[in-house]
Write an enzyme that holds these catalytic residues in place. Structure first.
Site, PDB file in Angstrom:
ATOM      1  N   GLU A 158      56.687  17.723  37.877  1.00  0.00           N
ATOM      2  CA  GLU A 158      55.707  17.069  36.854  1.00  0.00           C
ATOM      3  C   GLU A 158      56.185  17.599  35.397  1.00  0.00           C
ATOM      4  O   GLU A 158      55.865  16.948  34.242  1.00  0.00           O
ATOM      5  CB  GLU A 158      54.269  17.031  37.093  1.00  0.00           C
ATOM      6  N   LYS A 181      40.069  32.047  51.147  1.00  0.00           N
ATOM      7  CA  LYS A 181      38.898  32.091  50.595  1.00  0.00           C
ATOM      8  C   LYS A 181      38.075  32.605  51.931  1.00  0.00           C
ATOM      9  O   LYS A 181      37.623  32.159  53.013  1.00  0.00           O
ATOM     10  CB  LYS A 181      38.152  30.725  50.422  1.00  0.00           C
ATOM     11  N   TRP A 186      38.270  35.578  46.969  1.00  0.00           N
ATOM     12  CA  TRP A 186      39.809  34.916  47.056  1.00  0.00           C
ATOM     13  C   TRP A 186      40.842  36.076  47.422  1.00  0.00           C
ATOM     14  O   TRP A 186      40.679  37.023  46.772  1.00  0.00           O
ATOM     15  CB  TRP A 186      39.919  34.302  45.603  1.00  0.00           C
TER      16      TRP A 186
END
Length: 533
Positions: free
Chosen positions: A323, A433, A438
């Site tokens: 992108e 998680k 995390w």
């Protein structure tokens, strides 16, 4: 108005390079070599061929080829006549290739002979295609597709062509993301975006301090396919700077090594899996002469960077996405770190890096607030730059998600240190998680890669009844297989140093001969999750 309204068009990149270095060489495998001035003449011939096929402003022209001088000619001629170059990812599944060509509404298709069987099986469903042209290194193969062959068409074409001026915001190129979730999405870039990207990358690699800072005498060879986000934009940069360029065709280890040594290649870029393959297959005692390689697509681990250095390969990380055209950051050496030891500098060179000129990057939490520059607090990378895709083609819903809040959302989770260096610690969808914490899979991969018995490693989160998820390490051994106890003990050293928490150390290790990869050579965590969850 008296002044000339100068538009930033791709033709200016090519014409600058040709004027500066008309006799510079472009090499294709061990089959073909010619000069910049010859390439420019062929680009003009190709423009006349395109016109004869009914190509006009906005026409989508697809190319399916390995990295070649022909592909380079298409990089210029197609957008320079005002048409749109669709670089088809030939490593997608046939179903996805069909989808991308239908979705793009391609009208003309240039296809290398290796991909004829594929196109012949889907041609009846390509309703928008009016013409096919075959590319080949030797004679025209038998095909029911067309009788038009690239070299024959160029041979008969007029070499005079006056490339027009038009709006710099005209679409120049398009490609499709390698849809790890759902269908591939179309991204597109204008002439203005590509020219600005070329200038910013050139300034970065020539002007900013780094381990691979380029000179004016580089010999360039891509090892990221030309169908993948303009080969990171480096063919445009190399042409503008007048570098010798070497195109290897289909990636074959022996041909790549032969070209590097015989053509004296000094500069390349690739994903870590390609570098791993080269390092693993280099005969004992053979070394490169400070071959400079930028790594992107997935994390450059310290273990691989050190092994590459032993083989005479100098590496540096870069970052971007389909992108983003793609370059956003490079592993520059800021003034504050230039006097550090080589070992300490490597730590900065393997980070995701520092933004190149004109790029703004933030690392934000769920409320779009910047995380602390402490190298610990995680957030998502969001970006602004003049060359980011403005939308996903014909997909308003996904575009809205991509550009939420006026920043392009990358889906990459990172930390920022006190100097502003960014380090990606995971993809949003890959972070483990576990018990409310995390755990970064990329950090674990980097640390495990430094174990002498580990050749390659992937870490994924797998479901855990008690903790939600726990990390699993999947390892390709270097030779002798390490035991899980050895690996845990090795990671505990980093726990003691404060680099990871004890909680992050995986409980489970699997050993495999090969780790699955995506079409562009990244570790395919989707496949691994299906296999082990």
């Amino acid at each position: 108005m008296y002044a000339y309204n100068y538009q930033l068009l791709i033709k200016h990149i090519l014409e600058s390079g040709v004027k500066y270095a008309p006799n510079q060489e472009i090499v294709y495998r061990d089959l073909h070599r010619y000069k910049y001035k010859d390439m420019y003449e062929r680009v003009k011939k190709l423009a006349n061929v395109l016109e004869s096929l009914g190509v006009k402003e906005g026409t989508k022209v697809a190319v399916l080829d390995w990295d070649s001088h022909r592909y380079l000619e298409c990089y210029y001629a197609i957008p320079m006549v005002g048409a749109v170059l669709h670089t088809v990812n030939v490593r997608l599944s046939p179903e996805d290739i069909l989808y991308t060509m239908q979705h793009a509404e391609d009208e003309v298709v240039f296809v290398f002979k290796d991909f004829l069987p594929l196109i012949e099986t889907i041609k009846d469903k390509l309703d928008t295609v009016k013409h096919y042209v075959v590319m080949t290194d030797d004679g025209m193969p038998e095909t029911s597709l067309t009788d038009m062959e690239y070299e024959s068409l160029l041979k008969d074409a007029d070499s005079n062509y006056d490339f027009p001026d038009f709006d710099e915001n005209t679409m120049a190129t398009m490609a499709y993301t390698t849809g790890t979730t759902g269908r591939p999405k179309g991204v597109w870039f204008t002439h203005r975006q590509l020219v600005l990207h070329t200038l910013a990358v050139a300034v970065s690699v020539l002007g900013r301090s780094s381990a691979i800072r380029l000179s004016d005498r580089e010999v360039y060879m891509p090892l990221t396919p030309m169908f993948h986000v303009h080969a990171w934009g480096i063919p445009y940069v190399s042409t503008m700077l007048g570098y010798k360029q070497v195109y290897p065709g289909r990636y074959e280890p022996q041909m790549i090594a032969k070209l590097i040594f015989s053509e004296r290649v000094t500069f390349s870029h690739c994903v870590p899996t390609i570098l791993q393959m080269i390092v693993d297959n280099l005969p004992e005692g053979v070394k490169f002469n400070n071959w400079k390689v930028v790594l992107g697509g997935s994390k450059l681990t310290k273990g691989l960077a050190l092994r590459a250095r032993e083989k005479g390969i100098i590496t540096m990380a870069g970052y971007g996405m389909s992108e983003t055209c793609p370059v956003l950051t490079l592993g520059f050496l800021r003034p504050e770190v230039r006097d550090l030891s080589e070992e300490e500098q490597i730590e900065y060179m393997i980070k995701t890096g520092f933004p190149i000129p004109l790029v703004y990057i933030r690392v934000v939490n769920e409320n779009m607030e910047d995380v602390k520059n402490d190298g610990k607090e995680m957030g998502e990378i969001v970006a602004r730059a003049p060359w980011l895709t403005q939308s996903y083609l014909k997909n308003e819903e996904k575009t809205k998600e991509l550009w939420e809040g006026g920043w392009l959302h990358t889906g990459d989770i990172a930390v920022v240190d006190e100097l502003g260096y960014i380090t990606i610690v995971d993809r949003l969808k890959d972070v483990v998680k576990s018990g409310g914490e995390w755990i970064s899979t990329l950090t674990l991969e980097n640390l495990l890669s430094m174990h002498p018995k580990v050749r390659e490693v992937a870490v994924i989160g797998i479901p855990d009844e008690k903790w939600g998820e726990r990390p699993l390490a999947i390892i390709t051994p270097m030779g002798e297989k390490p035991t899980p106890e050895e690996l845990k003990e090795f990671l505990m050293k980093f726990v003691e140093e404060g680099k990871i928490t004890k909680w992050a150390v995986p409980d489970r290790y699997e050993f495999v001969d090969e780790i699955p990869k995506t079409s562009v050579g990244k570790i395919d965590k989707k496949v691994l999750k299906q296999r082990y969850s």
